[in-house]
Design an enzyme around this catalytic site. Sequence first.
Site, PDB file in Angstrom:
ATOM      1  N   PHE A 150       0.805  -1.222   0.000  1.00  0.00           N
ATOM      2  CA  PHE A 150       0.000   0.000   0.000  1.00  0.00           C
ATOM      3  C   PHE A 150       0.836   1.268   0.000  1.00  0.00           C
ATOM      4  CE2 PHE A 150       0.931  -0.024   4.546  1.00  0.00           C
ATOM      5  CZ  PHE A 150       1.053   1.331   4.819  1.00  0.00           C
ATOM      6  N   GLU A 177      -4.966  -3.757  -2.030  1.00  0.00           N
ATOM      7  CA  GLU A 177      -6.420  -3.526  -1.994  1.00  0.00           C
ATOM      8  C   GLU A 177      -6.774  -2.322  -1.125  1.00  0.00           C
ATOM      9  OE1 GLU A 177      -4.559  -5.811  -0.635  1.00  0.00           O
ATOM     10  OE2 GLU A 177      -5.580  -7.031   0.872  1.00  0.00           O
ATOM     11  N   CYS A 282       9.605   1.788   3.405  1.00  0.00           N
ATOM     12  CA  CYS A 282      10.498   0.684   3.779  1.00  0.00           C
ATOM     13  C   CYS A 282      11.917   1.184   3.958  1.00  0.00           C
ATOM     14  CB  CYS A 282      10.450  -0.408   2.734  1.00  0.00           C
ATOM     15  SG  CYS A 282      11.145   0.128   1.184  1.00  0.00           S
TER      16      CYS A 282
HETATM   17  P1  NAD Z   1       1.534  -6.577   3.045  1.00  0.00           P
HETATM   18  O1  NAD Z   1       2.568  -7.624   3.122  1.00  0.00           O
HETATM   19  O2  NAD Z   1       0.435  -6.599   4.030  1.00  0.00           O
HETATM   20  O3  NAD Z   1       0.816  -6.600   1.599  1.00  0.00           O
HETATM   21  C1  NAD Z   1       1.561  -6.592   0.410  1.00  0.00           C
HETATM   22  C2  NAD Z   1       0.763  -7.304  -0.661  1.00  0.00           C
HETATM   23  O4  NAD Z   1       0.559  -8.658  -0.271  1.00  0.00           O
HETATM   24  C3  NAD Z   1      -0.621  -6.705  -0.909  1.00  0.00           C
HETATM   25  O5  NAD Z   1      -0.865  -6.665  -2.294  1.00  0.00           O
HETATM   26  C4  NAD Z   1      -1.553  -7.666  -0.201  1.00  0.00           C
HETATM   27  O6  NAD Z   1      -2.812  -7.767  -0.817  1.00  0.00           O
HETATM   28  C5  NAD Z   1      -0.828  -8.996  -0.297  1.00  0.00           C
HETATM   29  N1  NAD Z   1      -1.099  -9.866   0.838  1.00  0.00           N
HETATM   30  C6  NAD Z   1      -1.340  -9.500   2.114  1.00  0.00           C
HETATM   31  N2  NAD Z   1      -1.543 -10.578   2.886  1.00  0.00           N
HETATM   32  C7  NAD Z   1      -1.426 -11.652   2.086  1.00  0.00           C
HETATM   33  C8  NAD Z   1      -1.530 -13.060   2.308  1.00  0.00           C
HETATM   34  N3  NAD Z   1      -1.786 -13.565   3.513  1.00  0.00           N
HETATM   35  N4  NAD Z   1      -1.357 -13.881   1.254  1.00  0.00           N
HETATM   36  C9  NAD Z   1      -1.099 -13.400   0.031  1.00  0.00           C
HETATM   37  N5  NAD Z   1      -0.995 -12.077  -0.229  1.00  0.00           N
HETATM   38  C10 NAD Z   1      -1.154 -11.208   0.775  1.00  0.00           C
HETATM   39  O7  NAD Z   1       2.316  -5.168   3.073  1.00  0.00           O
HETATM   40  P2  NAD Z   1       1.692  -3.721   3.182  1.00  0.00           P
HETATM   41  O8  NAD Z   1       1.205  -3.510   4.571  1.00  0.00           O
HETATM   42  O9  NAD Z   1       0.788  -3.451   2.048  1.00  0.00           O
HETATM   43  O10 NAD Z   1       2.999  -2.831   2.940  1.00  0.00           O
HETATM   44  C11 NAD Z   1       3.879  -2.466   3.952  1.00  0.00           C
HETATM   45  C12 NAD Z   1       5.050  -3.410   4.044  1.00  0.00           C
HETATM   46  O11 NAD Z   1       5.736  -3.450   2.795  1.00  0.00           O
HETATM   47  C13 NAD Z   1       6.090  -2.977   5.049  1.00  0.00           C
HETATM   48  O12 NAD Z   1       6.554  -4.108   5.735  1.00  0.00           O
HETATM   49  C14 NAD Z   1       7.188  -2.375   4.195  1.00  0.00           C
HETATM   50  O13 NAD Z   1       8.477  -2.392   4.761  1.00  0.00           O
HETATM   51  C15 NAD Z   1       7.125  -3.254   3.013  1.00  0.00           C
HETATM   52  N6  NAD Z   1       7.738  -2.617   1.860  1.00  0.00           N
HETATM   53  C16 NAD Z   1       8.941  -3.085   1.466  1.00  0.00           C
HETATM   54  C17 NAD Z   1       9.582  -2.483   0.402  1.00  0.00           C
HETATM   55  C18 NAD Z   1      10.914  -2.984  -0.051  1.00  0.00           C
HETATM   56  O14 NAD Z   1      11.334  -2.594  -1.114  1.00  0.00           O
HETATM   57  N7  NAD Z   1      11.595  -3.831   0.691  1.00  0.00           N
HETATM   58  C19 NAD Z   1       8.981  -1.412  -0.264  1.00  0.00           C
HETATM   59  C20 NAD Z   1       7.725  -0.975   0.160  1.00  0.00           C
HETATM   60  C21 NAD Z   1       7.118  -1.592   1.237  1.00  0.00           C
END
Ligand code: NAD
Length: 498
Positions: A150, A177, A282
Amino acid sequence: MTALVGHLINGEMITDTNTRTQDVFNPSTGGVDKQVALASKKTVEEAIASAKAAFPEWRNTPPNKRARVMFRFKELLEKNADTICKLIGQEHGKISHDAAGELQRGIENVEYACGAPELLKGEHSKNVGPNIDSWSEFQPLGVVAGITPFNFPAMVPMWMFPLAIVCGNTFILKPSERDPSSTLYIAQLLHEAGLPDGVLNVVNGDKEAVDVLLTHQDIKAVSFVGSTPIAEYIYTTANANGKRCQALGGAKNHAIIMPDADMDNAINQLVGAAFGSCGERCMALSVAVAVGDEAADTLVTKMSEAMKSLKVGAFDNASNDFGPVISAAHKQKVQGYITSAEKEGAKIVVDGRDIAVEGHEQGFFVGATLIDNVTTTMESYEAEIFGPVLQVMRVKTMEEAMTLINDHEYGNGTCIFTRDGEAARYFSDNIQVGMVGINVPLPVPVAYHSFGGWKRSLFGDLHAYGPDGVRFYTKRKTITQRWPSSGVREGVSMSFPS
Ligand code: NAD
Protein backbone atom coordinates in the site's frame (compact mmCIF):
# COMPACT_ATOMS: atom_id res chain seq x y z
CA MET A 1 -23.74 4.48 -3.44
CA THR A 2 -19.97 4.20 -3.02
CA ALA A 3 -17.91 3.75 -6.17
CA LEU A 4 -16.50 0.30 -6.87
CA VAL A 5 -12.90 -0.03 -8.03
CA GLY A 6 -12.69 -2.97 -10.43
CA HIS A 7 -10.05 -4.65 -12.58
CA LEU A 8 -8.43 -4.00 -15.95
CA ILE A 9 -8.44 -7.15 -18.04
CA ASN A 10 -7.69 -7.40 -21.74
CA GLY A 11 -7.93 -3.61 -22.02
CA GLU A 12 -11.37 -3.41 -20.40
CA MET A 13 -12.44 -2.15 -17.00
CA ILE A 14 -14.50 -4.84 -15.32
CA THR A 15 -15.91 -5.79 -11.95
CA ASP A 16 -16.76 -9.32 -10.90
CA THR A 17 -20.43 -10.08 -10.68
CA ASN A 18 -21.31 -11.20 -7.17
CA THR A 19 -17.82 -10.32 -6.11
CA ARG A 20 -16.53 -9.90 -2.60
CA THR A 21 -15.64 -6.28 -1.86
CA GLN A 22 -13.61 -4.36 0.69
CA ASP A 23 -13.90 -0.78 1.95
CA VAL A 24 -11.31 1.71 0.75
CA PHE A 25 -10.81 4.40 3.40
CA ASN A 26 -9.76 7.99 3.13
CA PRO A 27 -7.26 7.89 6.02
CA SER A 28 -7.39 11.68 6.41
CA THR A 29 -11.09 11.60 7.29
CA GLY A 30 -11.53 8.01 8.42
CA GLY A 31 -14.47 7.75 6.00
CA VAL A 32 -15.15 5.11 3.38
CA ASP A 33 -15.18 6.73 -0.04
CA LYS A 34 -14.98 3.65 -2.24
CA GLN A 35 -15.02 -0.09 -2.30
CA VAL A 36 -12.66 -2.37 -4.14
CA ALA A 37 -13.67 -5.57 -5.90
CA LEU A 38 -11.75 -8.60 -4.65
CA ALA A 39 -11.04 -10.79 -7.65
CA SER A 40 -12.25 -14.36 -7.59
CA LYS A 41 -10.16 -17.27 -8.88
CA LYS A 42 -12.14 -17.13 -12.13
CA THR A 43 -11.36 -13.43 -12.67
CA VAL A 44 -7.65 -13.95 -12.09
CA GLU A 45 -7.68 -16.90 -14.48
CA GLU A 46 -9.31 -14.68 -17.11
CA ALA A 47 -6.56 -12.12 -16.65
CA ILE A 48 -3.88 -14.80 -16.99
CA ALA A 49 -5.54 -16.16 -20.13
CA SER A 50 -5.62 -12.65 -21.60
CA ALA A 51 -1.91 -12.11 -20.82
CA LYS A 52 -1.05 -15.51 -22.25
CA ALA A 53 -2.89 -14.77 -25.49
CA ALA A 54 -1.15 -11.39 -25.84
CA PHE A 55 2.33 -12.82 -25.26
CA PRO A 56 3.32 -14.26 -28.68
CA GLU A 57 2.70 -11.03 -30.59
CA TRP A 58 4.15 -8.79 -27.88
CA ARG A 59 7.25 -10.99 -27.57
CA ASN A 60 7.88 -10.51 -31.29
CA THR A 61 7.26 -6.77 -31.27
CA PRO A 62 10.66 -5.08 -31.79
CA PRO A 63 12.10 -3.65 -28.55
CA ASN A 64 12.19 -0.12 -29.97
CA LYS A 65 8.44 -0.29 -30.67
CA ARG A 66 7.81 -1.60 -27.17
CA ALA A 67 9.95 1.28 -25.86
CA ARG A 68 7.97 3.82 -27.90
CA VAL A 69 4.88 2.94 -25.85
CA MET A 70 6.89 3.74 -22.71
CA PHE A 71 7.98 7.14 -24.08
CA ARG A 72 4.31 8.03 -24.59
CA PHE A 73 3.42 6.57 -21.19
CA LYS A 74 6.01 8.81 -19.50
CA GLU A 75 4.44 11.88 -21.12
CA LEU A 76 0.98 10.86 -19.96
CA LEU A 77 2.21 10.27 -16.41
CA GLU A 78 3.68 13.77 -16.34
CA LYS A 79 0.58 15.33 -17.88
CA ASN A 80 -1.73 13.62 -15.38
CA ALA A 81 0.52 13.93 -12.34
CA ASP A 82 -1.98 16.00 -10.34
CA THR A 83 -4.74 13.43 -10.79
CA ILE A 84 -2.41 10.59 -9.79
CA CYS A 85 -1.16 12.45 -6.70
CA LYS A 86 -4.71 13.25 -5.64
CA LEU A 87 -5.75 9.60 -5.94
CA ILE A 88 -2.71 8.58 -3.91
CA GLY A 89 -3.54 11.19 -1.27
CA GLN A 90 -7.20 10.22 -0.99
CA GLU A 91 -6.50 6.56 -0.33
CA HIS A 92 -3.01 6.54 1.18
CA GLY A 93 -3.01 9.89 2.99
CA LYS A 94 0.27 11.14 1.52
CA ILE A 95 0.62 14.91 1.12
CA SER A 96 0.83 16.06 -2.52
CA HIS A 97 4.56 16.98 -2.41
CA ASP A 98 5.36 13.50 -1.10
CA ALA A 99 3.10 11.80 -3.66
CA ALA A 100 4.80 13.85 -6.39
CA GLY A 101 8.19 12.53 -5.23
CA GLU A 102 6.92 8.95 -5.34
CA LEU A 103 5.50 9.48 -8.82
CA GLN A 104 8.75 11.01 -10.06
CA ARG A 105 10.68 7.95 -8.83
CA GLY A 106 8.17 5.76 -10.68
CA ILE A 107 8.60 7.80 -13.86
CA GLU A 108 12.37 7.33 -13.63
CA ASN A 109 11.77 3.58 -13.89
CA VAL A 110 9.72 4.18 -17.02
CA GLU A 111 12.60 6.26 -18.42
CA TYR A 112 14.96 3.35 -17.77
CA ALA A 113 12.54 1.00 -19.52
CA CYS A 114 12.64 3.31 -22.56
CA GLY A 115 16.18 2.01 -23.09
CA ALA A 116 14.88 -1.48 -23.97
CA PRO A 117 16.78 -1.82 -27.27
CA GLU A 118 20.06 -1.12 -25.48
CA LEU A 119 19.19 -3.18 -22.40
CA LEU A 120 18.31 -6.27 -24.44
CA LYS A 121 21.25 -6.19 -26.87
CA GLY A 122 22.88 -9.37 -25.60
CA GLU A 123 26.48 -10.53 -25.94
CA HIS A 124 28.35 -11.77 -28.98
CA SER A 125 31.66 -13.59 -29.46
CA LYS A 126 33.09 -14.28 -32.89
CA ASN A 127 35.34 -17.26 -33.63
CA VAL A 128 34.96 -19.12 -30.35
CA GLY A 129 36.16 -22.07 -32.46
CA PRO A 130 36.90 -22.60 -36.15
CA ASN A 131 34.05 -20.89 -38.03
CA ILE A 132 32.07 -20.88 -34.82
CA ASP A 133 30.35 -17.82 -33.35
CA SER A 134 28.48 -17.69 -30.08
CA TRP A 135 26.02 -15.22 -28.63
CA SER A 136 23.74 -14.85 -25.66
CA GLU A 137 20.34 -13.28 -25.93
CA PHE A 138 17.82 -12.41 -23.28
CA GLN A 139 14.37 -13.75 -23.97
CA PRO A 140 11.17 -12.87 -22.12
CA LEU A 141 9.74 -15.37 -19.65
CA GLY A 142 6.06 -15.21 -20.65
CA VAL A 143 3.33 -14.09 -18.23
CA VAL A 144 4.75 -12.61 -15.05
CA ALA A 145 3.00 -11.26 -11.97
CA GLY A 146 3.61 -8.37 -9.58
CA ILE A 147 2.10 -8.01 -6.11
CA THR A 148 2.55 -4.65 -4.45
CA PRO A 149 2.15 -2.94 -1.04
CA PHE A 150 0.00 0.00 0.00
CA ASN A 151 2.75 2.44 0.82
CA PHE A 152 3.86 3.28 -2.74
CA PRO A 153 0.82 2.62 -4.92
CA ALA A 154 2.37 4.40 -7.92
CA MET A 155 6.11 3.86 -7.58
CA VAL A 156 6.42 0.19 -6.59
CA PRO A 157 4.18 -1.11 -9.41
CA MET A 158 6.39 0.96 -11.74
CA TRP A 159 9.46 -0.81 -10.35
CA MET A 160 7.98 -3.85 -12.02
CA PHE A 161 5.64 -3.68 -15.00
CA PRO A 162 7.39 -1.14 -17.29
CA LEU A 163 10.62 -3.14 -17.32
CA ALA A 164 8.89 -6.53 -17.48
CA ILE A 165 6.81 -5.35 -20.41
CA VAL A 166 9.61 -3.76 -22.45
CA CYS A 167 11.52 -7.02 -22.00
CA GLY A 168 8.68 -8.66 -23.95
CA ASN A 169 6.68 -10.23 -21.12
CA THR A 170 3.01 -9.76 -20.43
CA PHE A 171 2.02 -8.85 -16.91
CA ILE A 172 -0.59 -9.34 -14.19
CA LEU A 173 -0.46 -6.70 -11.47
CA LYS A 174 -2.15 -7.23 -8.11
CA PRO A 175 -1.95 -3.86 -6.32
CA SER A 176 -2.70 -3.29 -2.65
CA GLU A 177 -6.42 -3.53 -1.99
CA ARG A 178 -6.06 -0.66 0.48
CA ASP A 179 -5.30 2.06 -2.09
CA PRO A 180 -5.98 0.62 -5.55
CA SER A 181 -7.19 3.65 -7.55
CA SER A 182 -3.96 5.41 -8.53
CA THR A 183 -2.46 2.10 -9.69
CA LEU A 184 -5.48 1.30 -11.82
CA TYR A 185 -5.49 4.80 -13.30
CA ILE A 186 -1.79 4.50 -14.20
CA ALA A 187 -2.49 1.20 -15.96
CA GLN A 188 -5.22 2.93 -17.97
CA LEU A 189 -2.71 5.60 -19.02
CA LEU A 190 -0.41 2.88 -20.32
CA HIS A 191 -3.23 1.65 -22.54
CA GLU A 192 -3.84 5.22 -23.70
CA ALA A 193 -0.15 5.28 -24.63
CA GLY A 194 -0.79 2.44 -27.07
CA LEU A 195 -0.14 -0.75 -25.13
CA PRO A 196 -1.97 -3.64 -26.81
CA ASP A 197 -4.81 -5.22 -24.83
CA GLY A 198 -3.82 -8.05 -22.56
CA VAL A 199 -0.17 -7.04 -22.17
CA LEU A 200 -0.86 -5.46 -18.77
CA ASN A 201 -3.78 -6.68 -16.68
CA VAL A 202 -4.65 -5.39 -13.22
CA VAL A 203 -6.57 -7.57 -10.79
CA ASN A 204 -7.54 -6.10 -7.47
CA GLY A 205 -7.90 -8.52 -4.64
CA ASP A 206 -6.50 -10.21 -1.59
CA LYS A 207 -4.99 -13.59 -0.68
CA GLU A 208 -7.47 -15.44 -2.91
CA ALA A 209 -6.19 -13.60 -5.99
CA VAL A 210 -2.54 -13.86 -4.92
CA ASP A 211 -2.77 -17.60 -4.40
CA VAL A 212 -4.00 -18.10 -7.96
CA LEU A 213 -0.98 -16.17 -9.24
CA LEU A 214 1.38 -18.23 -7.08
CA THR A 215 0.09 -21.59 -8.23
CA HIS A 216 -1.08 -21.11 -11.84
CA GLN A 217 1.14 -22.94 -14.32
CA ASP A 218 1.06 -20.07 -16.84
CA ILE A 219 2.69 -17.59 -14.45
CA LYS A 220 6.44 -17.85 -14.95
CA ALA A 221 7.74 -15.36 -12.38
CA VAL A 222 6.52 -13.32 -9.43
CA SER A 223 7.83 -9.98 -8.14
CA PHE A 224 6.59 -9.10 -4.68
CA VAL A 225 7.04 -6.11 -2.37
CA GLY A 226 5.43 -6.05 1.06
CA SER A 227 5.93 -7.20 4.64
CA THR A 228 8.44 -9.93 5.52
CA PRO A 229 6.03 -12.69 6.64
CA ILE A 230 4.07 -12.37 3.39
CA ALA A 231 7.29 -12.05 1.34
CA GLU A 232 8.52 -15.32 2.78
CA TYR A 233 5.19 -17.01 2.03
CA ILE A 234 5.21 -15.67 -1.54
CA TYR A 235 8.79 -16.80 -2.12
CA THR A 236 8.37 -20.33 -0.80
CA THR A 237 5.01 -20.87 -2.50
CA ALA A 238 6.14 -19.45 -5.85
CA ASN A 239 9.32 -21.55 -5.72
CA ALA A 240 7.40 -24.69 -4.79
CA ASN A 241 5.31 -24.07 -7.88
CA GLY A 242 8.36 -23.74 -10.11
CA LYS A 243 8.37 -19.98 -10.52
CA ARG A 244 11.20 -17.50 -10.45
CA CYS A 245 10.58 -15.13 -7.54
CA GLN A 246 11.95 -11.97 -5.97
CA ALA A 247 10.16 -11.00 -2.75
CA LEU A 248 11.14 -7.78 -1.02
CA GLY A 249 10.13 -7.52 2.62
CA GLY A 250 10.14 -5.23 5.63
CA ALA A 251 12.83 -3.17 7.25
CA LYS A 252 14.31 -1.58 10.34
CA ASN A 253 16.70 1.05 9.10
CA HIS A 254 19.35 2.40 11.46
CA ALA A 255 21.33 5.62 11.15
CA ILE A 256 24.62 5.84 13.01
CA ILE A 257 25.33 9.31 14.37
CA MET A 258 29.09 9.61 14.90
CA PRO A 259 30.44 12.13 17.42
CA ASP A 260 32.07 14.11 14.57
CA ALA A 261 28.86 14.37 12.49
CA ASP A 262 27.55 17.74 11.38
CA MET A 263 24.73 17.49 13.88
CA ASP A 264 22.45 20.20 12.47
CA ASN A 265 22.62 18.64 9.04
CA ALA A 266 22.09 15.14 10.45
CA ILE A 267 18.99 16.31 12.37
CA ASN A 268 17.46 17.89 9.25
CA GLN A 269 18.10 14.73 7.28
CA LEU A 270 16.75 12.51 10.04
CA VAL A 271 13.52 14.49 10.44
CA GLY A 272 12.56 13.89 6.81
CA ALA A 273 13.76 10.29 6.75
CA ALA A 274 12.05 9.27 10.00
CA PHE A 275 8.73 11.12 9.75
CA GLY A 276 8.26 11.73 6.01
CA SER A 277 5.26 9.84 4.66
CA CYS A 278 4.33 9.23 8.31
CA GLY A 279 7.18 6.71 8.55
CA GLU A 280 5.40 4.37 6.15
CA ARG A 281 8.43 3.83 3.93
CA CYS A 282 10.50 0.68 3.78
CA MET A 283 13.54 2.98 3.73
CA ALA A 284 12.38 5.17 6.63
CA LEU A 285 15.12 5.70 9.20
CA SER A 286 13.45 4.43 12.34
CA VAL A 287 16.46 4.02 14.64
CA ALA A 288 19.16 6.61 15.37
CA VAL A 289 22.19 5.02 16.99
CA ALA A 290 24.25 7.70 18.69
CA VAL A 291 27.91 6.95 19.38
CA GLY A 292 28.77 8.44 22.76
CA ASP A 293 26.50 10.14 25.28
CA GLU A 294 27.42 13.63 24.10
CA ALA A 295 26.21 12.87 20.57
CA ALA A 296 23.09 11.21 22.00
CA ASP A 297 22.21 14.14 24.26
CA THR A 298 22.70 16.67 21.44
CA LEU A 299 20.66 14.50 19.09
CA VAL A 300 17.73 14.16 21.49
CA THR A 301 17.71 17.86 22.43
CA LYS A 302 17.96 19.16 18.86
CA MET A 303 15.62 16.55 17.44
CA SER A 304 12.84 17.27 19.95
CA GLU A 305 13.22 20.97 19.16
CA ALA A 306 13.04 20.34 15.39
CA MET A 307 9.96 18.15 15.79
CA LYS A 308 7.95 21.01 17.31
CA SER A 309 7.48 22.61 13.91
CA LEU A 310 6.21 19.46 12.17
CA LYS A 311 2.70 19.88 10.81
CA VAL A 312 0.53 16.80 10.66
CA GLY A 313 -2.75 16.83 8.76
CA ALA A 314 -4.88 15.89 5.80
CA PHE A 315 -3.39 14.95 2.43
CA ASP A 316 -4.96 17.88 0.57
CA ASN A 317 -3.18 20.65 2.47
CA ALA A 318 0.25 21.01 0.86
CA SER A 319 1.61 22.87 3.88
CA ASN A 320 1.36 19.71 5.99
CA ASP A 321 4.55 17.74 6.50
CA PHE A 322 2.93 14.34 6.72
CA GLY A 323 -0.49 12.77 6.82
CA PRO A 324 -2.20 9.87 8.56
CA VAL A 325 -1.25 6.20 8.71
CA ILE A 326 -3.14 3.84 6.44
CA SER A 327 -5.85 2.48 8.77
CA ALA A 328 -7.40 2.66 12.21
CA ALA A 329 -5.93 -0.76 13.01
CA HIS A 330 -2.45 0.39 12.01
CA LYS A 331 -2.82 3.54 14.12
CA GLN A 332 -3.55 1.36 17.15
CA LYS A 333 -0.61 -0.87 16.33
CA VAL A 334 1.80 2.08 16.17
CA GLN A 335 0.41 3.52 19.43
CA GLY A 336 0.81 0.05 20.96
CA TYR A 337 4.52 -0.08 20.09
CA ILE A 338 5.09 3.32 21.72
CA THR A 339 3.28 2.13 24.86
CA SER A 340 5.25 -1.11 24.96
CA ALA A 341 8.55 0.81 24.70
CA GLU A 342 7.45 2.98 27.62
CA LYS A 343 6.53 -0.08 29.68
CA GLU A 344 9.87 -1.72 28.91
CA GLY A 345 11.77 1.28 30.28
CA ALA A 346 12.42 3.54 27.30
CA LYS A 347 11.84 7.28 27.62
CA ILE A 348 9.12 8.86 25.48
CA VAL A 349 10.67 12.26 24.76
CA VAL A 350 8.05 13.45 22.26
CA ASP A 351 4.73 11.63 22.35
CA GLY A 352 2.52 11.57 19.24
CA ARG A 353 0.00 9.00 20.48
CA ASP A 354 -2.86 11.39 21.21
CA ILE A 355 -2.50 13.94 18.47
CA ALA A 356 -5.73 15.69 17.43
CA VAL A 357 -6.06 17.19 13.96
CA GLU A 358 -8.75 19.84 13.95
CA GLY A 359 -11.55 19.14 11.50
CA HIS A 360 -10.24 15.59 10.96
CA GLU A 361 -10.97 14.02 14.31
CA GLN A 362 -11.73 10.61 12.80
CA GLY A 363 -8.57 10.54 10.64
CA PHE A 364 -5.89 7.95 11.37
CA PHE A 365 -3.28 10.37 12.65
CA VAL A 366 -0.26 9.65 14.81
CA GLY A 367 2.08 12.50 15.69
CA ALA A 368 5.86 12.41 15.38
CA THR A 369 7.31 10.48 18.31
CA LEU A 370 10.83 10.36 19.73
CA ILE A 371 11.85 7.54 22.07
CA ASP A 372 15.19 7.51 23.90
CA ASN A 373 17.09 4.72 25.67
CA VAL A 374 15.78 1.99 23.41
CA THR A 375 17.49 -1.39 23.77
CA THR A 376 17.74 -4.44 21.55
CA THR A 377 15.39 -6.62 23.59
CA MET A 378 12.41 -4.26 23.38
CA GLU A 379 9.45 -5.39 21.31
CA SER A 380 9.32 -2.02 19.55
CA TYR A 381 12.97 -2.42 18.51
CA GLU A 382 12.56 -5.89 17.09
CA ALA A 383 9.46 -4.95 15.06
CA GLU A 384 9.05 -2.76 12.02
CA ILE A 385 6.78 -0.06 13.48
CA PHE A 386 5.96 1.58 10.12
CA GLY A 387 4.84 4.83 11.72
CA PRO A 388 6.27 8.28 12.60
CA VAL A 389 8.45 6.98 15.43
CA LEU A 390 12.19 7.55 15.81
CA GLN A 391 13.94 5.38 18.37
CA VAL A 392 17.27 6.47 19.83
CA MET A 393 19.86 3.97 20.99
CA ARG A 394 23.02 4.85 22.86
CA VAL A 395 26.27 3.00 22.25
CA LYS A 396 29.92 3.67 23.08
CA THR A 397 31.63 2.77 19.81
CA MET A 398 30.97 2.53 16.09
CA GLU A 399 31.72 -1.23 16.26
CA GLU A 400 28.95 -1.60 18.82
CA ALA A 401 26.56 0.31 16.56
CA MET A 402 27.49 -1.85 13.58
CA THR A 403 27.06 -5.06 15.57
CA LEU A 404 23.52 -4.24 16.53
CA ILE A 405 22.65 -3.35 12.92
CA ASN A 406 24.23 -6.57 11.68
CA ASP A 407 22.38 -8.59 14.32
CA HIS A 408 18.95 -7.27 13.34
CA GLU A 409 16.81 -9.59 11.23
CA TYR A 410 16.28 -6.91 8.57
CA GLY A 411 18.93 -5.47 6.29
CA ASN A 412 17.19 -3.08 3.94
CA GLY A 413 18.78 0.37 4.31
CA THR A 414 21.17 2.14 6.65
CA CYS A 415 23.11 5.35 6.89
CA ILE A 416 26.07 6.87 8.70
CA PHE A 417 26.45 10.55 9.53
CA THR A 418 30.13 11.40 9.88
CA ARG A 419 32.92 13.66 8.62
CA ASP A 420 35.40 10.78 8.75
CA GLY A 421 35.98 9.18 5.36
CA GLU A 422 37.86 6.22 6.81
CA ALA A 423 35.00 5.40 9.19
CA ALA A 424 32.45 5.76 6.40
CA ARG A 425 34.42 3.46 4.14
CA TYR A 426 34.79 0.83 6.85
CA PHE A 427 31.06 1.08 7.55
CA SER A 428 29.92 0.68 3.95
CA ASP A 429 32.34 -2.20 3.42
CA ASN A 430 31.32 -4.23 6.46
CA ILE A 431 27.70 -3.48 7.22
CA GLN A 432 25.29 -6.35 6.41
CA VAL A 433 22.69 -4.21 4.68
CA GLY A 434 21.74 -3.94 1.01
CA MET A 435 21.49 -0.15 0.60
CA VAL A 436 23.89 2.16 2.39
CA GLY A 437 23.95 5.93 2.75
CA ILE A 438 26.92 8.05 3.74
CA ASN A 439 25.42 11.33 4.95
CA VAL A 440 22.49 10.33 2.72
CA PRO A 441 19.49 9.35 4.85
CA LEU A 442 17.34 7.56 2.26
CA PRO A 443 19.79 5.76 -0.03
CA VAL A 444 17.12 4.57 -2.47
CA PRO A 445 19.05 3.55 -5.59
CA VAL A 446 18.24 5.46 -8.77
CA ALA A 447 16.42 3.62 -11.55
CA TYR A 448 19.61 2.57 -13.35
CA HIS A 449 20.93 0.76 -10.30
CA SER A 450 18.82 -1.86 -8.52
CA PHE A 451 16.90 -1.84 -5.24
CA GLY A 452 17.05 -4.55 -2.60
CA GLY A 453 17.89 -5.36 0.97
CA TRP A 454 19.80 -8.20 2.59
CA LYS A 455 18.83 -10.77 5.20
CA ARG A 456 15.06 -11.03 5.76
CA SER A 457 14.40 -7.87 3.75
CA LEU A 458 14.70 -9.78 0.47
CA PHE A 459 13.97 -13.36 -0.50
CA GLY A 460 15.57 -14.23 -3.83
CA ASP A 461 18.77 -13.40 -5.64
CA LEU A 462 18.05 -10.47 -7.90
CA HIS A 463 17.13 -7.01 -6.68
CA ALA A 464 14.25 -4.98 -8.09
CA TYR A 465 14.43 -2.79 -11.24
CA GLY A 466 17.57 -1.53 -13.01
CA PRO A 467 20.06 -4.09 -14.36
CA ASP A 468 18.87 -6.81 -11.95
CA GLY A 469 15.30 -6.17 -13.12
CA VAL A 470 16.30 -6.86 -16.72
CA ARG A 471 17.93 -10.13 -15.65
CA PHE A 472 14.92 -11.08 -13.54
CA TYR A 473 12.43 -10.55 -16.36
CA THR A 474 14.48 -12.37 -19.01
CA LYS A 475 16.13 -15.74 -19.42
CA ARG A 476 19.46 -16.10 -21.07
CA LYS A 477 19.77 -18.27 -24.14
CA THR A 478 23.23 -18.93 -25.58
CA ILE A 479 23.49 -19.95 -29.20
CA THR A 480 26.61 -21.46 -30.72
CA GLN A 481 26.63 -21.50 -34.51
CA ARG A 482 28.87 -22.95 -37.16
CA TRP A 483 28.69 -22.46 -40.91
CA PRO A 484 31.46 -24.70 -42.29
CA SER A 485 33.09 -23.60 -45.50
CA SER A 486 31.49 -25.37 -48.38
CA GLY A 487 33.02 -28.72 -49.18
CA VAL A 488 34.63 -29.12 -45.74
CA ARG A 489 33.59 -32.29 -44.00
CA GLU A 490 34.69 -32.90 -40.45
CA GLY A 491 35.32 -36.33 -39.04
CA VAL A 492 33.73 -37.89 -35.98
CA SER A 493 35.21 -36.72 -32.67
CA MET A 494 34.31 -38.44 -29.42
CA SER A 495 36.18 -35.95 -27.23
CA PHE A 496 34.46 -33.14 -25.39
CA PRO A 497 34.53 -30.07 -27.69
CA SER A 498 37.35 -27.76 -26.71
P1 NAD B 1 1.53 -6.58 3.05
O1 NAD B 1 2.57 -7.62 3.12
O2 NAD B 1 0.43 -6.60 4.03
O3 NAD B 1 0.82 -6.60 1.60
C1 NAD B 1 1.56 -6.59 0.41
C2 NAD B 1 0.76 -7.30 -0.66
O4 NAD B 1 0.56 -8.66 -0.27
C3 NAD B 1 -0.62 -6.70 -0.91
O5 NAD B 1 -0.87 -6.66 -2.29
C4 NAD B 1 -1.55 -7.67 -0.20
O6 NAD B 1 -2.81 -7.77 -0.82
C5 NAD B 1 -0.83 -9.00 -0.30
N1 NAD B 1 -1.10 -9.87 0.84
C6 NAD B 1 -1.34 -9.50 2.11
N2 NAD B 1 -1.54 -10.58 2.89
C7 NAD B 1 -1.43 -11.65 2.09
C8 NAD B 1 -1.53 -13.06 2.31
N3 NAD B 1 -1.79 -13.57 3.51
N4 NAD B 1 -1.36 -13.88 1.25
C9 NAD B 1 -1.10 -13.40 0.03
N5 NAD B 1 -1.00 -12.08 -0.23
C10 NAD B 1 -1.15 -11.21 0.77
O7 NAD B 1 2.32 -5.17 3.07
P2 NAD B 1 1.69 -3.72 3.18
O8 NAD B 1 1.21 -3.51 4.57
O9 NAD B 1 0.79 -3.45 2.05
O10 NAD B 1 3.00 -2.83 2.94
C11 NAD B 1 3.88 -2.47 3.95
C12 NAD B 1 5.05 -3.41 4.04
O11 NAD B 1 5.74 -3.45 2.79
C13 NAD B 1 6.09 -2.98 5.05
O12 NAD B 1 6.55 -4.11 5.73
C14 NAD B 1 7.19 -2.37 4.20
O13 NAD B 1 8.48 -2.39 4.76
C15 NAD B 1 7.13 -3.25 3.01
N6 NAD B 1 7.74 -2.62 1.86
C16 NAD B 1 8.94 -3.08 1.47
C17 NAD B 1 9.58 -2.48 0.40
C18 NAD B 1 10.91 -2.98 -0.05
O14 NAD B 1 11.33 -2.59 -1.11
N7 NAD B 1 11.60 -3.83 0.69
C19 NAD B 1 8.98 -1.41 -0.26
C20 NAD B 1 7.73 -0.98 0.16
C21 NAD B 1 7.12 -1.59 1.24
